[in-house]
Design an enzyme around this catalytic site. Structure first.
Site, PDB file in Angstrom:
ATOM      1  N   VAL A 196     -11.775 -77.021  43.048  1.00  0.00           N
ATOM      2  CA  VAL A 196     -13.036 -76.392  42.639  1.00  0.00           C
ATOM      3  C   VAL A 196     -12.761 -74.998  42.093  1.00  0.00           C
ATOM      4  CG1 VAL A 196     -13.652 -75.442  44.926  1.00  0.00           C
ATOM      5  CG2 VAL A 196     -15.445 -76.017  43.306  1.00  0.00           C
ATOM      6  N   GLY A 197     -11.739 -74.326  42.646  1.00  0.00           N
ATOM      7  CA  GLY A 197     -11.377 -72.996  42.150  1.00  0.00           C
ATOM      8  C   GLY A 197     -10.597 -73.145  40.857  1.00  0.00           C
TER       9      GLY A 197
ATOM     10  N   ARG B 229     -22.227 -72.813  47.258  1.00  0.00           N
ATOM     11  CA  ARG B 229     -22.310 -74.072  48.012  1.00  0.00           C
ATOM     12  C   ARG B 229     -21.582 -73.969  49.347  1.00  0.00           C
ATOM     13  NH1 ARG B 229     -21.312 -76.165  42.454  1.00  0.00           N
ATOM     14  NH2 ARG B 229     -19.258 -75.274  42.756  1.00  0.00           N
TER      15      ARG B 229
ATOM     16  N   ARG C  89     -22.481 -61.382  43.489  1.00  0.00           N
ATOM     17  CA  ARG C  89     -22.896 -60.931  42.160  1.00  0.00           C
ATOM     18  C   ARG C  89     -24.413 -60.908  42.015  1.00  0.00           C
ATOM     19  NH1 ARG C  89     -20.423 -64.629  37.863  1.00  0.00           N
ATOM     20  NH2 ARG C  89     -20.752 -65.839  39.727  1.00  0.00           N
TER      21      ARG C  89
ATOM     22  N   ARG D 272      -9.733 -67.351  48.450  1.00  0.00           N
ATOM     23  CA  ARG D 272      -8.475 -67.117  47.762  1.00  0.00           C
ATOM     24  C   ARG D 272      -7.817 -65.870  48.342  1.00  0.00           C
ATOM     25  NH1 ARG D 272      -8.750 -71.595  46.297  1.00  0.00           N
ATOM     26  NH2 ARG D 272      -8.684 -72.458  44.184  1.00  0.00           N
TER      27      ARG D 272
ATOM     28  N   HIS E  27      -3.611 -73.228  53.675  1.00  0.00           N
ATOM     29  CA  HIS E  27      -4.527 -73.660  52.597  1.00  0.00           C
ATOM     30  C   HIS E  27      -4.887 -75.147  52.717  1.00  0.00           C
ATOM     31  CE1 HIS E  27      -5.924 -72.635  48.240  1.00  0.00           C
ATOM     32  NE2 HIS E  27      -6.752 -73.503  48.835  1.00  0.00           N
TER      33      HIS E  27
ATOM     34  N   GLY F  57      -8.202 -76.129  53.528  1.00  0.00           N
ATOM     35  CA  GLY F  57      -9.673 -76.201  53.578  1.00  0.00           C
ATOM     36  C   GLY F  57     -10.221 -77.561  53.181  1.00  0.00           C
ATOM     37  N   SER F  58      -9.700 -78.128  52.114  1.00  0.00           N
ATOM     38  CA  SER F  58     -10.254 -79.402  51.626  1.00  0.00           C
ATOM     39  C   SER F  58      -9.428 -80.596  52.094  1.00  0.00           C
ATOM     40  CB  SER F  58     -10.301 -79.382  50.094  1.00  0.00           C
ATOM     41  OG  SER F  58      -8.994 -79.278  49.570  1.00  0.00           O
TER      42      SER F  58
HETATM   43  C1  DGY Z   1      -9.941 -75.609  45.632  1.00  0.00           C
HETATM   44  O1  DGY Z   1     -10.171 -76.755  45.259  1.00  0.00           O
HETATM   45  O2  DGY Z   1     -10.087 -74.629  44.914  1.00  0.00           O
HETATM   46  C2  DGY Z   1      -9.484 -75.437  47.039  1.00  0.00           C
HETATM   47  O3  DGY Z   1      -8.977 -74.185  47.286  1.00  0.00           O
HETATM   48  C3  DGY Z   1      -8.495 -76.513  47.413  1.00  0.00           C
HETATM   49  O4  DGY Z   1      -8.652 -76.711  48.774  1.00  0.00           O
END
Ligand code: DGY
Length: 323
Positions: free
Chosen positions: A78-79, A158, A180, A241, A289, A291-292
């Protein structure tokens, strides 16, 4: 002629199987490590589509090497701070990512870090595993709890919203946020959240979660000055991040006991070398890292990225497009 597609890693099993059924000339990096830059620069030449991860830097050099036939770049993330978006856009290349699908897994892990840091989970595990588990004591390994506390969310998108919702179930009674822009009344009403200046968030929060994207504006947002303004008991969590935190300043803040507890899923660099000073603090919990990192989410992310590649090759609008 079959289109050429470069995929920079082995994918989760279901999507990998789907990938192999496609009518592409597939070039895939199959090692259990990210593709080295020089290999990427070599393999990208002449491809029609690039399926990449957040570990690959997508910049002018890479796009020049690829050549003018490149139609689509799709990142399984997503980033997209690893991508020079203007450079991709100016060449009329479609650009895809994976929004929404990792919100729950990332929010879960952010909560895990907040709870783990506030309940001193690193010290607890070490005590149990290293024979330091003595008799039950009234204050031994006591942390803090979230009941009637204030949560500060930096970036109420989100993921930020999903984190706040979860932490409210743990007793958080007030949600403030900065970023922002002020969010719509509906979003604020869902959480009873209040938009505040960044400094107010720093001084009034008991728990701070960083959920914003890394941009020029948020790079090094958390520096020594910011840490100095926080409550000495604050629980500070970053699952967004590493670059949003000035890491040397975080080390200094921990050395000077300016922060109660820290939970990090992201660092600079990644991986963070095992000798890094941050690991030495008992009140700093660090994850690599992840998270997902649930199979469900990673399959969904890979599948969405493949959907983007397929649409891009057909010159159709991408289903999950950055612009
Ligand atoms: C992303 O998708 O940006 C996450 O950091 C990956 O877990």
């Amino acid at each position: 002629m079959a289109p050429k597609v470069l995929v920079t890693r082995l994918l989760p099993p279901k999507t990998q199987a789907r990938l192999l059924e496609q009518n592409f000339e597939l070039i895939q990096w199959k090692e259990n490590s990210s593709i080295p830059r020089d290999v990427l620069l070599e393999k990208i030449q002449g491809v029609d589509a690039l399926f990449c991860l957040l570990t690959e830097k997508i910049d002018n050099e890479l796009l020049d090497r690829a050549g003018p036939q490149l139609k689509v770049v799709a990142t399984m993330s997503v980033g997209y701070d690893h991508i020079n978006v203007d450079a991709v856009k100016s060449r009329n290349i479609k650009l895809g990512y994976t929004p929404d699908v990792l919100t729950d897994s990332t929010a879960d892990l952010t909560v895990l870090l907040a709870l783990g840091a506030s309940r001193r989970i690193k010290e607890c595990i070490q005590a149990a595993e290293n024979g330091l588990w003595g008799k039950w004591g009234p204050t031994w390994l006591c942390g803090t709890q979230f009941t009637n506390k204030t949560l500060g969310v930096v970036g109420l998108g989100r993921i930020g919203e999903a984190v706040a919702k979860r932490l409210q179930a743990f007793g958080i009674s007030r949600v403030i946020y900065s970023g922002r822009t002020k969010k719509s009344e509906q979003v604020e009403a869902r959480l009873n959240a209040k938009y505040v200046p960044f400094d107010t968030l720093l001084t009034e929060s008991d728990v701070i979660v960083v959920c914003c994207a890394l941009t020029k504006e948020t790079e090094n947002l958390f520096d020594y000055k910011a840490f100095s303004k926080m409550k000495r008991t604050v629980v500070f969590v970053n699952s967004a991040r590493g670059g949003i935190v000035l890491q040397d300043d975080l080390v200094r803040a921990l050395e000077e006991n300016l922060i109660g507890a820290v939970g990090l899923d992201v660092t600079t660099p990644e991986p963070l070398p095992p000798t890094h000073k941050l690991y030495s603090f008992p009140n700093c919990l660090i994850l690599p890292h992840v998270g997902s990192a649930t199979m469900e989410t990673r399959e969904n992310m890979a599948n969405m990225t493949l959907e983007n590649i397929l649409a891009g090759l057909k010159e159709e609008k991408l289903p999950y497009s950055i612009y």
